[in-house]
Each structure stands twice: as structure tokens, then as C-alpha cells.
Design a protein around this motif. Structure first.
Motif, PDB file in Angstrom:
ATOM      1  N   VAL A  69       0.830  -1.216   0.000  1.00  0.00           N
ATOM      2  CA  VAL A  69       0.000   0.000   0.000  1.00  0.00           C
ATOM      3  C   VAL A  69       0.867   1.270   0.000  1.00  0.00           C
ATOM      4  O   VAL A  69       0.786   2.081  -0.921  1.00  0.00           O
ATOM      5  N   LYS A  70       1.711   1.388   1.023  1.00  0.00           N
ATOM      6  CA  LYS A  70       2.511   2.617   1.120  1.00  0.00           C
ATOM      7  C   LYS A  70       3.477   2.733  -0.053  1.00  0.00           C
ATOM      8  O   LYS A  70       3.673   3.825  -0.622  1.00  0.00           O
ATOM      9  N   GLY A  71       4.059   1.601  -0.454  1.00  0.00           N
ATOM     10  CA  GLY A  71       4.993   1.613  -1.588  1.00  0.00           C
ATOM     11  C   GLY A  71       4.315   2.097  -2.861  1.00  0.00           C
ATOM     12  O   GLY A  71       4.886   2.871  -3.638  1.00  0.00           O
ATOM     13  N   THR A  72       3.077   1.643  -3.055  1.00  0.00           N
ATOM     14  CA  THR A  72       2.323   2.064  -4.245  1.00  0.00           C
ATOM     15  C   THR A  72       2.037   3.564  -4.187  1.00  0.00           C
ATOM     16  O   THR A  72       2.237   4.284  -5.180  1.00  0.00           O
ATOM     17  N   LEU A  73       1.606   4.029  -3.027  1.00  0.00           N
ATOM     18  CA  LEU A  73       1.291   5.463  -2.904  1.00  0.00           C
ATOM     19  C   LEU A  73       2.538   6.330  -3.078  1.00  0.00           C
ATOM     20  O   LEU A  73       2.494   7.361  -3.772  1.00  0.00           O
ATOM     21  N   MET A  74       3.643   5.912  -2.477  1.00  0.00           N
ATOM     22  CA  MET A  74       4.867   6.723  -2.599  1.00  0.00           C
ATOM     23  C   MET A  74       5.343   6.750  -4.049  1.00  0.00           C
ATOM     24  O   MET A  74       5.781   7.794  -4.547  1.00  0.00           O
TER      25      MET A  74
END
Ligand SMILES: NC(=O)c1ccc[n+]([C@@H]2O[C@H](COP(=O)([O-])OP(=O)(O)OC[C@H]3O[C@@H](n4cnc5c(N)ncnc54)[C@H](OP(=O)(O)O)[C@@H]3O)[C@@H](O)[C@H]2O)c1
Length: 244
Positions: free
Chosen positions: A112-117
Motif C-alpha cells: 500500500v505505502k509503496g504504491t502510494l509513494m
């Protein structure tokens, strides 16, 4: 003329499995690609198949500085960024009661965070070229799947953030879509399921087989291409009908 002549893509998790097939397909159709992952060896193997068009850099999508470095590397190598494929993922199966803090953090931070970043940091480049994002999720995002709450929940989050951002970024010309694979023969599947489990799932799949990385790559490449210029905020399942 290839579909991706003059286009540049960044494919996370591009050293193995589905990401590898996406990178090879993008380069075969005229594009230039950077593949990332944590291990350099599989990345170098992919790059060696077509060094003019495929370059690699070791980068962990859950680390903000690595995400920025991978995007900067792509622009430095090929002068632009048109397509971001958020394909890298962490997957641990099992009862929630047995999940370690580290396993739960990995699934949220990578998926999730990797995709958003990645999307956030790619935006200045994508926006200037009317580029696009393809996020790779899973059919488990839309089907209640025991033993996969954290993974499936993280993939459902990616599908919803994709819809939100498709609306937010549409006015700037940036498209975002999702490919949700079903069971696909890759190192991730082999790490999580034995042969018997794979055969049983194939028997329940309407098209009666498991997918190949190339099956899934075809759907990603379509959504990344100008043929999908009017498609945004959508989830395409590439699963042989597994979730029907
Ligand atoms: N195979 C299936 O049946 C299936 C089904 C549904 C969805 N999917 C999805 O398909 C996508 C591709 O998976 P796959 O099946 O092709 O598995 P895979 O071959 O294991 O590929 C995953 C890739 O992600 C990379 N990766 C993992 N953590 C990373 C991190 N923190 N930073 C950067 N790269 C990282 C891995 O390389 P390193 O280990 O070197 O970092 C690996 O190359 C994933 O999003 C997965 O959830 C797969």
C-alpha cells in the motif's frame, strides 16, 4: 512501429514473475524500461536480455529514499517516465493469529505505502507526459479469502486508492488502472502453495489452468498503452475467471 515506441516505464518487482514478463513485453514493443527489486541478480538477468532497452536498479519500494532514487534513475537513464507499474508485493499466507508484526508491516508498507509513494513521486513526470499507472493487485482483493486477510486487504486498499486517484488526477491527463491476477505460476505462488493446491485451484478455474506471467503482462501492457487512452479507474481481472 511498436506500441511503446518513445515510451519509458518503471516496473517494480521486475526481476521475476509477472514484473519480468511486463518488462520484457514493454521492451519488445519498442519501449525502454527500468526494473527494480531488492535483489540485484534477477534484475541484472532481465537487463542482460536487452541492455539497450532494459536497465535495472536495486530499490525497496517500502523505503521512501529508494522510491525517489529509482524514479530519478529512470529519468536519468531514459530521459522521461511515462508508465509506472506498481507490481512489487509482499505476501504471507496463514491465520491472522500466526502473523508476525513484521509480516503485517511488510504487506502494508510494500503493497500500500509503496504504491502510494511511487505514484506520488512519479507524478511530476507522468503529469508532464499524460502518463499512466498500472497497479497489480489480486483477485483476493474482491473475494473474501481465508488465510489472506492482510494481503487481500492490502490489495483491496490499492484498488480503492486507484479509483480515488483516477478522479483526482484525471484532469491532469494521468490514467490509473489495476490488473488483478488470479493464480499465476511465479516464485510467489510457489512459495505459498504446493503442487496439490495449485492443481486444485486450476480445477476450480473456469478456464481450467493456472495463468502464466505473460497472460497477466498482456493485460498490464494493454492498460499501459494508448489503446486504453479512455480507460481509467478500472480493475481488470486476469484470472481465467477464477473469481466468478
Ligand atoms: N502469482 C500469483 O499467483 C499472483 C496472484 C495474484 C496477484 N499477484 C501479484 O502479482 C504481483 C507480482 O508477483 P509475482 O507473482 O510475479 O511474484 P514474484 O515473482 O515473487 O515477484 C515479486 C517481485 O517483487 C519484488 N519485491 C518484493 N518486495 C519488494 C520490495 N519491498 N521492494 C521492491 N521489490 C520487491 C521481488 O523481488 P525482490 O525479492 O528481489 O525484492 C519480486 O521480484 C504482485 O503484486 C502479487 O501480489 C500474484
Amino acid at each position: 512501429m511498436g506500441r511503446f515506441d518513445g515510451k519509458v516505464a518503471l516496473v517494480t518487482g521486475g526481476g521475476t514473475g509477472i514484473g519480468r514478463a511486463i518488462a520484457l513485453g514493454f521492451a519488445e514493443e519498442g519501449g525502454k524500461v527500468v526494473v527494480t527489486g531488492r535483489r540485484i541478480d534477477p534484475l541484472q538477468e532481465v537487463s542482460a536480455t536487452n541492455p539497450e532497452r532494459i536497465r535495472c536498479v536495486a530499490a525497496d519500494v517500502s523505503r521512501g529514499e529508494d522510491v525517489k532514487r529509482a524514479i530519478a534513475f529512470t529519468v536519468e537513464q531514459f530521459g522521461a517516465l511515462d508508465v509506472l507499474v506498481n507490481n512489487a508485493a509482499a505476501c504471507t499466507m496463514g491465520p491472522l493469529a500466526n502473523m508476525s508484526d513484521d509480516a503485517l508491516s511488510a504487506m502494508l508498507d510494500v503493497n500500500v505505502k509503496g504504491t502510494l509513494m511511487g505514484i506520488r513521486d512519479a507524478l511530476p513526470h507522468l503529469g508532464s507526459r499524460r502518463g499512466c499507472v498500472v497497479n497489480v493487485t489480486s483477485v483476493t482483493a474482491g473475494a473474501a479469502t481465508p488465510m489472506m486477510a492482510a494481503y487481500a486487504g492490502s490489495k483491496a486498499a490499492v484498488e480503492h486508492l486507484t479509483r480515488c486517484l483516477a478522479v483526482e488526477l484525471g484532469p491532469s491527463g494521468v490514467r490509473l488502472n489495476v490488473v488483478a491476477p488470479g493464480m499465476t505460476l511465479t516464485p510467489m505462488l510457489e512459495a505459498n502453495m504446493d503442487r496439490q493446491g495449485i492443481d486444485q485451484t486450476a480445477a476450480h478455474t473456469p478456464l481450467r489452468r493456472v495463468g502464466t506471467p505473460e497472460d497477466v503482462a498482456e493485460a498490464v501492457l494493454f492498460l499501459a498503452s494508448d489503446q486504453a487512452a479512455w480507460i481509467t479507474g478500472q480493475v481488470v481481472q486476469s484470472s481465467g475467471g477464477l473469481s466468478l
